[in-house]
Enzyme design. Structure first.
Site, PDB file in Angstrom:
ATOM      1  N   GLY A  20       0.819  -1.208   0.000  1.00  0.00           N
ATOM      2  CA  GLY A  20       0.000   0.000   0.000  1.00  0.00           C
ATOM      3  C   GLY A  20       0.853   1.258   0.000  1.00  0.00           C
ATOM      4  O   GLY A  20       2.083   1.199  -0.133  1.00  0.00           O
ATOM      5  N   ASN A  42      -3.127  -8.317   0.212  1.00  0.00           N
ATOM      6  CA  ASN A  42      -4.122  -8.927  -0.686  1.00  0.00           C
ATOM      7  C   ASN A  42      -4.397  -8.044  -1.901  1.00  0.00           C
ATOM      8  O   ASN A  42      -5.293  -8.330  -2.687  1.00  0.00           O
ATOM      9  CB  ASN A  42      -5.436  -9.218   0.061  1.00  0.00           C
ATOM     10  CG  ASN A  42      -6.130  -7.937   0.495  1.00  0.00           C
ATOM     11  OD1 ASN A  42      -5.595  -6.843   0.335  1.00  0.00           O
ATOM     12  ND2 ASN A  42      -7.325  -8.065   1.054  1.00  0.00           N
ATOM     13  N   GLY A  46      -3.655  -1.835  -2.400  1.00  0.00           N
ATOM     14  CA  GLY A  46      -2.228  -1.720  -2.716  1.00  0.00           C
ATOM     15  C   GLY A  46      -1.941  -2.183  -4.136  1.00  0.00           C
ATOM     16  O   GLY A  46      -2.806  -2.746  -4.804  1.00  0.00           O
ATOM     17  N   ASP A  66      -4.640 -12.665   2.399  1.00  0.00           N
ATOM     18  CA  ASP A  66      -5.537 -11.817   3.185  1.00  0.00           C
ATOM     19  C   ASP A  66      -5.280 -12.118   4.656  1.00  0.00           C
ATOM     20  O   ASP A  66      -5.308 -13.291   5.061  1.00  0.00           O
ATOM     21  CB  ASP A  66      -6.989 -12.145   2.800  1.00  0.00           C
ATOM     22  CG  ASP A  66      -7.957 -11.114   3.343  1.00  0.00           C
ATOM     23  OD1 ASP A  66      -7.910 -10.826   4.555  1.00  0.00           O
ATOM     24  OD2 ASP A  66      -8.763 -10.586   2.553  1.00  0.00           O
ATOM     25  N   LEU A  71      -2.603 -17.441   9.124  1.00  0.00           N
ATOM     26  CA  LEU A  71      -1.321 -17.091   8.505  1.00  0.00           C
ATOM     27  C   LEU A  71      -0.188 -17.858   9.153  1.00  0.00           C
ATOM     28  O   LEU A  71      -0.159 -17.982  10.371  1.00  0.00           O
ATOM     29  CB  LEU A  71      -1.007 -15.606   8.749  1.00  0.00           C
ATOM     30  CG  LEU A  71      -1.887 -14.550   8.118  1.00  0.00           C
ATOM     31  CD1 LEU A  71      -1.626 -13.211   8.786  1.00  0.00           C
ATOM     32  CD2 LEU A  71      -1.575 -14.449   6.628  1.00  0.00           C
ATOM     33  N   LEU A  83       0.017  -2.884   8.847  1.00  0.00           N
ATOM     34  CA  LEU A  83      -0.574  -1.729   8.146  1.00  0.00           C
ATOM     35  C   LEU A  83      -1.717  -2.170   7.239  1.00  0.00           C
ATOM     36  O   LEU A  83      -2.237  -1.359   6.459  1.00  0.00           O
ATOM     37  CB  LEU A  83       0.489  -1.008   7.306  1.00  0.00           C
ATOM     38  CG  LEU A  83       1.456  -0.124   8.099  1.00  0.00           C
ATOM     39  CD1 LEU A  83       2.617  -0.927   8.643  1.00  0.00           C
ATOM     40  CD2 LEU A  83       1.976   1.007   7.244  1.00  0.00           C
ATOM     41  N   TYR A 155     -14.464   1.153  10.095  1.00  0.00           N
ATOM     42  CA  TYR A 155     -13.044   1.502  10.212  1.00  0.00           C
ATOM     43  C   TYR A 155     -12.732   2.009  11.616  1.00  0.00           C
ATOM     44  O   TYR A 155     -11.845   1.487  12.294  1.00  0.00           O
ATOM     45  CB  TYR A 155     -12.727   2.558   9.154  1.00  0.00           C
ATOM     46  CG  TYR A 155     -11.274   2.979   9.088  1.00  0.00           C
ATOM     47  CD1 TYR A 155     -10.328   2.202   8.416  1.00  0.00           C
ATOM     48  CD2 TYR A 155     -10.847   4.171   9.673  1.00  0.00           C
ATOM     49  CE1 TYR A 155      -8.991   2.606   8.341  1.00  0.00           C
ATOM     50  CE2 TYR A 155      -9.519   4.577   9.599  1.00  0.00           C
ATOM     51  CZ  TYR A 155      -8.598   3.795   8.921  1.00  0.00           C
ATOM     52  OH  TYR A 155      -7.282   4.199   8.843  1.00  0.00           O
TER      53      TYR A 155
HETATM   54  N1  LIG Z   1      -2.696   7.279   5.125  1.00  0.00           N
HETATM   55  C1  LIG Z   1      -3.155   7.807   6.221  1.00  0.00           C
HETATM   56  O1  LIG Z   1      -3.341   9.028   6.305  1.00  0.00           O
HETATM   57  C2  LIG Z   1      -3.429   6.938   7.427  1.00  0.00           C
HETATM   58  C3  LIG Z   1      -3.902   7.573   8.582  1.00  0.00           C
HETATM   59  C4  LIG Z   1      -4.182   6.791   9.692  1.00  0.00           C
HETATM   60  C5  LIG Z   1      -3.962   5.432   9.678  1.00  0.00           C
HETATM   61  N2  LIG Z   1      -3.484   4.849   8.552  1.00  0.00           N
HETATM   62  C6  LIG Z   1      -3.299   3.398   8.587  1.00  0.00           C
HETATM   63  O2  LIG Z   1      -2.079   3.044   7.974  1.00  0.00           O
HETATM   64  C7  LIG Z   1      -2.246   1.821   7.246  1.00  0.00           C
HETATM   65  C8  LIG Z   1      -1.795   2.037   5.807  1.00  0.00           C
HETATM   66  O3  LIG Z   1      -2.584   3.053   5.221  1.00  0.00           O
HETATM   67  P1  LIG Z   1      -2.373   3.525   3.708  1.00  0.00           P
HETATM   68  O4  LIG Z   1      -2.739   4.946   3.637  1.00  0.00           O
HETATM   69  O5  LIG Z   1      -1.050   3.072   3.243  1.00  0.00           O
HETATM   70  O6  LIG Z   1      -3.530   2.707   3.008  1.00  0.00           O
HETATM   71  P2  LIG Z   1      -3.484   1.748   1.736  1.00  0.00           P
HETATM   72  O7  LIG Z   1      -4.898   1.402   1.427  1.00  0.00           O
HETATM   73  O8  LIG Z   1      -2.637   2.324   0.670  1.00  0.00           O
HETATM   74  O9  LIG Z   1      -2.716   0.487   2.321  1.00  0.00           O
HETATM   75  C9  LIG Z   1      -3.362  -0.596   2.956  1.00  0.00           C
HETATM   76  C10 LIG Z   1      -2.766  -1.875   2.405  1.00  0.00           C
HETATM   77  O10 LIG Z   1      -3.341  -2.987   3.097  1.00  0.00           O
HETATM   78  C11 LIG Z   1      -3.770  -3.959   2.141  1.00  0.00           C
HETATM   79  N3  LIG Z   1      -4.883  -4.680   2.750  1.00  0.00           N
HETATM   80  C12 LIG Z   1      -6.108  -4.208   3.074  1.00  0.00           C
HETATM   81  N4  LIG Z   1      -6.844  -5.177   3.660  1.00  0.00           N
HETATM   82  C13 LIG Z   1      -6.045  -6.281   3.694  1.00  0.00           C
HETATM   83  C14 LIG Z   1      -6.247  -7.607   4.165  1.00  0.00           C
HETATM   84  N5  LIG Z   1      -7.404  -8.008   4.721  1.00  0.00           N
HETATM   85  N6  LIG Z   1      -5.225  -8.505   4.022  1.00  0.00           N
HETATM   86  C15 LIG Z   1      -4.056  -8.128   3.441  1.00  0.00           C
HETATM   87  N7  LIG Z   1      -3.821  -6.888   2.987  1.00  0.00           N
HETATM   88  C16 LIG Z   1      -4.808  -5.967   3.121  1.00  0.00           C
HETATM   89  C17 LIG Z   1      -4.155  -3.154   0.912  1.00  0.00           C
HETATM   90  O11 LIG Z   1      -4.139  -3.899  -0.285  1.00  0.00           O
HETATM   91  C18 LIG Z   1      -3.072  -2.065   0.917  1.00  0.00           C
HETATM   92  O12 LIG Z   1      -1.912  -2.487   0.245  1.00  0.00           O
HETATM   93  C19 LIG Z   1      -3.696   1.417   7.388  1.00  0.00           C
HETATM   94  O13 LIG Z   1      -3.814   0.456   8.397  1.00  0.00           O
HETATM   95  C20 LIG Z   1      -4.393   2.685   7.805  1.00  0.00           C
HETATM   96  O14 LIG Z   1      -5.509   2.420   8.602  1.00  0.00           O
HETATM   97  C21 LIG Z   1      -3.240   5.566   7.430  1.00  0.00           C
END
Ligand SMILES: NC(=O)c1ccc[n+]([C@@H]2O[C@H](COP(=O)([O-])OP(=O)(O)OC[C@H]3O[C@@H](n4cnc5c(N)ncnc54)[C@H](O)[C@@H]3O)[C@@H](O)[C@H]2O)c1
Length: 348
Positions: A20, A42, A46, A66, A71, A83, A155
Site C-alpha cells: 500500500g 491482498n 495496494g 488476506d 497465517l 498496516l 473503520y
Molecule cells: N494514510 C493515512 O493518512 C493513514 C492515517 C491513519 C492510519 N493509517 C493506517 O495506515 C495503514 C496504511 O494506510 P495507507 O494509507 O497506506 O492505506 P493503503 O490502502 O494504501 O494500504 C493498505 C494496504 O493494506 C492492504 N490490505 C487491506 N486489507 C487487507 C487484508 N485483509 N489482508 C491483506 N492486505 C490488506 C491493501 O491492499 C493495501 O496495500 C492502514 O492500516 C491505515 O488504517 C493511514
C-alpha cells in the site's frame, strides 16, 4: 512473551499491507537498512507496482494473502508491522464487513503469528480513534467521540477493537505491542481514486476539474509527509522500553481545507472553481495531533513542511495522470478519478 531473537543488525520483518501507500515506503526504508522483509498484502488497495523495486531481491518476499485468513510464515520473524487495512473512506466503505474483519480477525491473526515467533508488533492505528473530537489538539488519553453505527464505524470501531486486542495481548505478556495513532499522511504512491482530501484536490486541479470541498472548507486537518511518518513508525518499533499506551504520529501544523486547496492551486499554478458539497456524516471538524509523547519517547518530530511535501506529491500525480492519459484514455477502474461520487474527504 518469548524473548526477541535479535542477534544481528539485520532483522527479519513482516510488513502486512506492505504494497500500500505507507507500507511500500516502509518496505523501502527497511530494505535500505539491510533487513529481510516479507510483505503480505491482498492487493485490495495496494499495488505490486509500489514494491516493484524489491520484487526478485533475495532479502524480499511478497505473499499475496488476506490477513483475515490463518497465517503462517516459515522463516523466523523478529518484527511485525500491521498496516493492512484500506484507509480511505470510499475504499473501506466499499466492503465494510471485510474492513471490520481485517481490523479484528486480521489483527488477531498477526498478533498470534507474532506471539508464535516471539516478534515485536506494531499496529498502525489512526486518529479516527478520536472520531469527531471534542478536545483539541488530540492527546493520546482523549477517549474519543465515535459513532458506532455510522458508515465510518467499520473503520473507526474496527481500529478501536484492534487496539483493544493489542493491549489484551500486551497485558497477558503474550506480545510486545506498540500502537501508532497515525494522522493524515500524504505523499507519492497515494492513489488518484482514493478519495482523500490531498489526492482529490491535486487530481482535480491537474485534471482541470472544479475542486470538491465538503462543507464550508473551514474544517481543519494536519498533514504529515510520508517520510516523516515512516521514521516515526520505525522509531516506535525500535524503542527498547514498551511505551505505556498508544503514540500519536502526525504533523501538528493545522490547515483548513480551504487553505490546503489554495496551496495546491498555487503550486500547480492554476485556478479552479470550487463546488461545495454537504459534509459527510461524522466527518471530523478539527484534527491536530498532540505529539509530546512521540517527541519525548522517540525523540521524533516531523520535519517536512506541507509546502515542501506537496511538491513530490504533485509530481507523482502528474506522472500517474500522464501515464493514464497515454496508456488508457478510458481510465481503468482502479484509477478512476473521483468527482461528486466521493463519499468523504476522510481524515484517516
Ligand atoms: N494514510 C493515512 O493518512 C493513514 C492515517 C491513519 C492510519 N493509517 C493506517 O495506515 C495503514 C496504511 O494506510 P495507507 O494509507 O497506506 O492505506 P493503503 O490502502 O494504501 O494500504 C493498505 C494496504 O493494506 C492492504 N490490505 C487491506 N486489507 C487487507 C487484508 N485483509 N489482508 C491483506 N492486505 C490488506 C491493501 O491492499 C493495501 O496495500 C492502514 O492500516 C491505515 O488504517 C493511514
Amino acid at each position: 512473551m518469548q524473548e526477541r531473537r535479535l542477534t544481528t543488525a539485520s532483522k527479519r520483518i513482516l510488513v502486512a499491507g506492505g504494497a500500500g501507500f505507507i507500507g511500500s515506503h516502509l518496505c523501502d526504508h527497511l530494505m535500505a537498512m539491510g533487513h529481510k522483509v516479507v510483505c503480505i498484502d491482498n492487493l485490495q488497495t495496494g499495488r505490486k507496482e509500489n514494491i516493484r523495486a524489491h520484487i526478485g531481491a533475495e532479502r524480499f518476499r511478497f505473499v499475496d494473502a488476506d490477513i483475515c485468513d490463518p497465517l503462517e510464515i516459515e522463516e523466523p520473524v523478529d518484527e511485525v508491522y500491521n498496516l493492512a487495512c484500506a484507509a480511505s473512506p470510499p475504499s473501506y466503505q466499499a466492503d465494510p464487513v471485510h474492513t471490520m474483519m481485517t481490523c479484528v480477525a486480521g489483527t488477531l491473526n498477526l498478533l498470534q503469528l507474532a506471539e508464535r515467533h516471539g516478534a515485536r508488533f506494531l499496529q498502525a492505528s489512526t486518529s479516527e480513534i478520536y472520531g469527531d473530537p471534542e478536545e483539541h489538539p488530540q492527546r493520546e488519553d482523549y477517549l474519543g467521540n465515535v459513532n458506532c453505527t455510522g458508515p465510518r464505524a467499520c473503520y473507526d470501531e474496527g481500529k478501536r477493537a484492534a487496539e483493544a486486542l493489542c493491549y489484551d495481548m500486551l497485558r497477558a505478556h503474550r506480545v510486545d505491542v506498540r500502537v501508532a495513532r497515525i494522522f493524515n499522511t500524504y505523499g507519492p504512491r497515494m492513489r488518484p481514486d482514493d478519495g482523500r482530501i490531498v489526492s482529490n484536490l491535486i487530481v482535480q486541479s491537474l485534471s482541470g476539474e472544479a475542486l470538491t470541498i465538503y462543507g464550508s472548507g473551514e474544517q481543519t486537518r494536519s498533514f504529515c509527509y510520508v517520510s516523516d511518518l515512516v521514521r516515526g513508525l520505525v522509531a516506535l518499533m525500535d524503542v527498547e522500553e514498551t511505551p505505556d499506551g498508544p503514540v500519536n504520529l502526525g504533523n501538528p501544523g493545522e490547515f483548513t481545507v480551504n487553505r490546503l486547496a489554495s496551496l495546491v492551486l498555487r503550486q500547480i499554478g492554476v485556478s479552479r472553481p470550487v463546488r461545495h458539497l454537504p459534509l459527510p456524516l461524522d466527518d471530523p471538524r478539527r484534527r491536530r495531533p498532540h505529539i509530546v509523547r512521540a517527541e519525548q519517547l522517540l525523540d521524533w518530530a516531523p520535519v517536512v513542511p506541507l509546502e515542501e511535501g506537496l511538491k513530490p506529491t504533485i509530481q507523482w500525480f502528474r506522472q500517474v495522470l500522464g501515464e493514464m492519459t497515454k496508456v488508457d484514455r478510458a481510465r481503468p477502474p482502479h484509477l478512476v478519478v473521483p468527482t461528486a461520487t466521493v463519499t468523504a474527504q476522510g481524515a484517516t
